[in-house]
Motif scaffolding. Structure first.
Motif, mmCIF file in Angstrom:
data_model
loop_
_atom_site.group_PDB
_atom_site.id
_atom_site.type_symbol
_atom_site.label_atom_id
_atom_site.label_comp_id
_atom_site.label_asym_id
_atom_site.label_seq_id
_atom_site.Cartn_x
_atom_site.Cartn_y
_atom_site.Cartn_z
ATOM 1 N N THR A 129 0.826 -1.213 0.000
ATOM 2 C CA THR A 129 0.000 0.000 0.000
ATOM 3 C C THR A 129 0.863 1.267 0.000
ATOM 4 O O THR A 129 0.349 2.360 -0.166
ATOM 5 C CB THR A 129 -0.934 0.039 1.239
ATOM 6 O OG1 THR A 129 -0.158 -0.105 2.420
ATOM 7 C CG2 THR A 129 -1.982 -1.066 1.190
ATOM 8 N N VAL A 130 2.168 1.093 0.194
ATOM 9 C CA VAL A 130 3.088 2.243 0.130
ATOM 10 C C VAL A 130 4.053 1.996 -1.025
ATOM 11 O O VAL A 130 4.747 0.968 -1.052
ATOM 12 C CB VAL A 130 3.891 2.401 1.452
ATOM 13 C CG1 VAL A 130 4.781 3.631 1.385
ATOM 14 C CG2 VAL A 130 2.950 2.469 2.656
ATOM 15 N N THR A 131 4.086 2.898 -1.995
ATOM 16 C CA THR A 131 4.945 2.682 -3.167
ATOM 17 C C THR A 131 6.406 2.974 -2.828
ATOM 18 O O THR A 131 6.701 3.705 -1.878
ATOM 19 C CB THR A 131 4.526 3.596 -4.343
ATOM 20 O OG1 THR A 131 4.781 4.970 -3.970
ATOM 21 C CG2 THR A 131 3.055 3.434 -4.684
ATOM 22 N N SER A 132 7.306 2.417 -3.629
ATOM 23 C CA SER A 132 8.736 2.668 -3.444
ATOM 24 C C SER A 132 9.026 4.156 -3.596
ATOM 25 O O SER A 132 9.872 4.718 -2.906
ATOM 26 C CB SER A 132 9.556 1.914 -4.482
ATOM 27 O OG SER A 132 9.267 0.552 -4.447
ATOM 28 N N GLU A 133 8.313 4.762 -4.532
ATOM 29 C CA GLU A 133 8.496 6.186 -4.816
ATOM 30 C C GLU A 133 8.232 7.030 -3.574
ATOM 31 O O GLU A 133 8.966 7.970 -3.279
ATOM 32 C CB GLU A 133 7.539 6.588 -5.953
ATOM 33 C CG GLU A 133 7.898 7.877 -6.637
ATOM 34 C CD GLU A 133 9.352 7.901 -7.126
ATOM 35 O OE1 GLU A 133 9.855 6.849 -7.559
ATOM 36 O OE2 GLU A 133 9.972 8.975 -7.025
ATOM 37 N N GLU A 134 7.187 6.701 -2.847
ATOM 38 C CA GLU A 134 6.863 7.447 -1.618
ATOM 39 C C GLU A 134 7.986 7.335 -0.595
ATOM 40 O O GLU A 134 8.323 8.314 0.072
ATOM 41 C CB GLU A 134 5.557 6.918 -1.014
ATOM 42 C CG GLU A 134 4.327 7.336 -1.782
ATOM 43 C CD GLU A 134 3.070 6.690 -1.213
ATOM 44 O OE1 GLU A 134 2.350 7.349 -0.458
ATOM 45 O OE2 GLU A 134 2.826 5.504 -1.525
ATOM 46 N N GLY A 135 8.559 6.159 -0.466
ATOM 47 C CA GLY A 135 9.678 5.946 0.456
ATOM 48 C C GLY A 135 10.875 6.782 0.041
ATOM 49 O O GLY A 135 11.494 7.464 0.858
ATOM 50 N N ARG A 136 11.185 6.717 -1.258
ATOM 51 C CA ARG A 136 12.327 7.470 -1.793
ATOM 52 C C ARG A 136 12.145 8.967 -1.584
ATOM 53 O O ARG A 136 13.074 9.679 -1.231
ATOM 54 C CB ARG A 136 12.492 7.193 -3.288
ATOM 55 C CG ARG A 136 13.605 6.212 -3.597
ATOM 56 C CD ARG A 136 13.978 6.247 -5.070
ATOM 57 N NE ARG A 136 12.854 5.900 -5.927
ATOM 58 C CZ ARG A 136 12.487 4.644 -6.194
ATOM 59 N NH1 ARG A 136 13.149 3.636 -5.656
ATOM 60 N NH2 ARG A 136 11.469 4.394 -6.971
ATOM 61 N N LEU A 137 10.919 9.450 -1.819
ATOM 62 C CA LEU A 137 10.622 10.879 -1.664
ATOM 63 C C LEU A 137 10.773 11.348 -0.222
ATOM 64 O O LEU A 137 11.340 12.409 0.039
ATOM 65 C CB LEU A 137 9.195 11.168 -2.138
ATOM 66 C CG LEU A 137 9.078 11.763 -3.540
ATOM 67 C CD1 LEU A 137 7.614 11.902 -3.927
ATOM 68 C CD2 LEU A 137 9.796 13.120 -3.602
#
Ligand code: GDP
Ligand code: MG
Length: 176
Positions: A129-137
């Motif tokens: 439910t949490v994308t890799s992109e969100e983590g990276r950002l």
């Protein structure tokens, strides 16, 4: 190099799984609720590193008694902040932890607090439910390092997390 590390995050995100994976290379599956500080030595880039790793308990960090939280933050030279990619609330908690840690650490530059953000349970991608992109950002915006790992399936990725943190510790020159 000797450093104190605290592993934080919501319950059941895999803090103990990550810690035990580093220490024993194994994934056991169930870890119970015991809060411990482990000492672990390894070689990074030809240098011996000893980490004292506090596998901490979620409820303690968010209880009414914030003095324990502050004590933990003061003790630590570096932080591993864990969420589960299947649990958005745990991701929000990591975001909150970063702000809280930085406001508790009285260093000149809060951008230099050695923090590694870990999105765990990568093997459960069908429930993500949490994308890799969100983590990276989040990492980019808060000057932290970011890894997505699976404590269950991949020892190497877990090792990279702690190597990454050692690099950050060196950069911050908190230890020599
Ligand atoms: P803690 O409360 O943060 O210390 O979480 P635990 O390490 O006790 O893990 C909570 C649950 O998630 C346990 O049932 C673990 O087996 C499971 N778990 C931990 N890491 C992973 C992972 O990478 N993948 C999967 N599928 N399960 C995991
Ligand atoms: Mg645990």
């Amino acid at each position: 190099m000797d450093a104190n590390i605290v592993v934080m995050g919501m319950e059941s995100v895999g803090k103990s799984a990550l810690t035990v994976r580093l220490l024993t290379r194994r994934f056991i599956g169930e870890y119970g609720d015991i809060e411990s500080i482990y000492s672990h030595s390894f070689i990074v880039d030809g240098r011996a590193v000893t980490l004292n790793i506090w596998d901490s308990h979620y409820s303690q960090d968010f209880s009414a008694d914030s003095s324990l939280f502050e004590k933990k933050v003061r003790w630590a030279d570096g932080f591993v902040l864990v969420y589960s990619i299947c649990d958005r609330a745990s991701f929000n908690t990591v975001s909150w932890l970063i702000q809280t840690i930085k406001s508790n650490k009285d260093c000149l530059s809060t951008d230099k607090v050695p923090i590694v953000i870990v999105g765990n349970k990568r093997d459960l991608h069908h429930r993500r439910t949490v994308t890799s992109e969100e983590g990276r950002l989040l990492a980019l915006n808060t000057h932290c390092q970011f890894y997505e790992v699976s404590a269950a399936e991949n020892y190497h990725s877990v090792l990279m997390v702690f190597h990454g943190l050692v690099d950050r510790l060196k950069d911050a020159k908190l230890t020599t």
